[in-house]
Design a protein around this motif. Structure first.
Motif, PDB file in Angstrom:
ATOM      1  N   PRO A   1       0.810  -1.084  -0.084  1.00 33.88           N
ATOM      2  CA  PRO A   1       0.019   0.049   0.126  1.00 33.88           C
ATOM      3  C   PRO A   1       0.890   1.351   0.087  1.00 33.88           C
ATOM      4  O   PRO A   1       1.891   1.322   0.790  1.00 33.88           O
ATOM      5  N   ILE A   2       0.574   2.085  -0.916  1.00 39.10           N
ATOM      6  CA  ILE A   2       1.271   3.436  -0.778  1.00 39.10           C
ATOM      7  C   ILE A   2       0.283   4.633  -0.337  1.00 39.10           C
ATOM      8  O   ILE A   2       1.051   5.643   0.274  1.00 39.10           O
ATOM      9  N   PHE A   3      -0.951   4.339  -0.185  1.00 39.48           N
ATOM     10  CA  PHE A   3      -1.939   5.389  -0.032  1.00 39.48           C
ATOM     11  C   PHE A   3      -2.939   4.836   1.247  1.00 39.48           C
ATOM     12  O   PHE A   3      -3.128   3.799   1.079  1.00 39.48           O
ATOM     13  N   LEU A   4      -3.238   5.763   2.120  1.00 34.83           N
ATOM     14  CA  LEU A   4      -4.147   5.611   3.147  1.00 34.83           C
ATOM     15  C   LEU A   4      -5.398   6.631   3.044  1.00 34.83           C
ATOM     16  O   LEU A   4      -4.757   7.606   2.892  1.00 34.83           O
ATOM     17  N   LEU A   5      -6.521   5.953   2.786  1.00 34.90           N
ATOM     18  CA  LEU A   5      -7.620   6.951   2.784  1.00 34.90           C
ATOM     19  C   LEU A   5      -8.657   6.695   3.627  1.00 34.90           C
ATOM     20  O   LEU A   5      -8.971   5.545   4.201  1.00 34.90           O
ATOM     21  N   ILE A   6      -9.117   7.743   4.607  1.00 35.90           N
ATOM     22  CA  ILE A   6     -10.074   7.480   5.405  1.00 35.90           C
ATOM     23  C   ILE A   6     -11.188   8.725   5.254  1.00 35.90           C
ATOM     24  O   ILE A   6     -10.795   9.797   5.150  1.00 35.90           O
ATOM     25  N   ALA A   7     -12.346   8.096   5.693  1.00 39.04           N
ATOM     26  CA  ALA A   7     -13.562   9.010   5.427  1.00 39.04           C
ATOM     27  C   ALA A   7     -14.283   8.987   6.891  1.00 39.04           C
ATOM     28  O   ALA A   7     -14.328   8.027   7.543  1.00 39.04           O
ATOM     29  N   ALA A   8     -14.571  10.088   7.439  1.00 37.50           N
ATOM     30  CA  ALA A   8     -15.122  10.159   8.709  1.00 37.50           C
ATOM     31  C   ALA A   8     -16.248  11.381   8.583  1.00 37.50           C
ATOM     32  O   ALA A   8     -16.305  12.084   7.883  1.00 37.50           O
ATOM     33  N   VAL A   9     -17.149  11.175   9.622  1.00 33.76           N
ATOM     34  CA  VAL A   9     -18.025  12.234   9.942  1.00 33.76           C
ATOM     35  C   VAL A   9     -17.978  12.754  11.434  1.00 33.76           C
ATOM     36  O   VAL A   9     -17.647  12.004  12.403  1.00 33.76           O
ATOM     37  N   LYS A  10     -18.431  14.143  11.426  1.00 30.13           N
ATOM     38  CA  LYS A  10     -18.581  14.817  12.747  1.00 30.13           C
ATOM     39  C   LYS A  10     -19.831  14.136  13.447  1.00 30.13           C
ATOM     40  O   LYS A  10     -21.003  14.460  13.061  1.00 30.13           O
TER      41      LYS A  10
END
Length: 244
Positions: free
Chosen positions: A234-243
């Motif tokens: 893996p070269i990238f880490l992607l994260i999605a989050a909500v408040k």
């Protein structure tokens, strides 16, 4: 430490020749996955941290965002972004990610592409992002994967014939500054573990909704065959989050 390597003209000239600089989002191997992690942008107020050439700012407007602010520390980056942009709904500001300070609840979506590994305190950034988002707002970002940033060398282990044998990982738990070699220049990056990324988000009050470690699509490999080894680690880490 606030690093402004992209205003080193030699470094910027080399960066400008990279595929993602000339081909835009279509040349970014992680983009198809990052795009799916973004929420509906119709009518949203968007902030892009480390906006670079403004690719994501323009995409947000194409998807119906009501307003977009892109911030970057580099005058060179912002000059190029303004050259490529013809849209009064996009505003570019010269500002370090570490220094951004907007009104509480000012944005519905905050995104960042491959910039946060240059920021020393991800914990502080998470708190600021959380404050600047409206309730239910989304924070979506990509960063260099900790497997990639663990060693300052950021390179393969080669065989006697120059073949790429494997990607070495060492010092993974030793978080902090790394002086890496990128485009022939020394560049300061900050290594942190996957758990630190996730726990900083949780501690700031976010709910993580998606995590991805994308590899190039078949279409990207056909167009950019030099990406063929990107599926090996893996070269990238992607994260999605909500408040919350």
């Amino acid at each position: 430490m606030k690093q402004n390597k992209y205003d080193d003209q030699g470094f910027f000239d080399q960066y400008s020749q990279m595929a993602r600089s000339t081909g835009g989002l279509d040349a970014a191997g992680e983009w198809p996955v990052l795009r799916r992690m973004l929420p509906d942008l119709q009518g949203k107020r968007v902030l892009d941290l480390g906006c670079g050439y403004g690719w994501h700012c323009r995409y947000a407007r194409e998807m119906g965002a009501s307003s977009v602010i892109g911030v970057d520390l580099s005058d060179n980056m912002l000059a190029r972004a303004r050259e490529l942009t013809d849209d009064s709904g996009i505003e570019y500001r010269r500002l370090a990610i570490e220094d951004f300070d907007f009104q509480e609840g000012q944005f519905d979506v905050i995104l960042s592409s491959l910039a946060l590994h240059y920021v020393e305190s991800f914990e502080l950034t998470c708190r600021k992002v959380h404050q600047s988002l409206a309730q239910g707002g989304a924070f979506v970002f990509s960063a260099e994967h900790p497997v990639f940033t663990a060693r300052a060398e950021q390179d393969w282990h080669y065989g006697p014939g120059g073949e790429r044998l494997h990607w070495p990982v060492d010092g993974y738990q030793d978080e902090g500054l790394r002086e890496a070699r990128f485009l022939g220049h020394d560049v300061v990056k900050y290594h942190r573990t996957v758990s630190t990324y996730m726990n900083n988000l949780i501690d700031a009050g976010f709910i993580i909704t998606k995590v991805a470690e994308p590899q190039p699509t078949e279409e990207a490999l056909l167009q950019y065959p030099e990406m063929k080894d990107e599926a090996r680690r893996p070269i990238f880490l992607l994260i999605a989050a909500v408040k919350a």
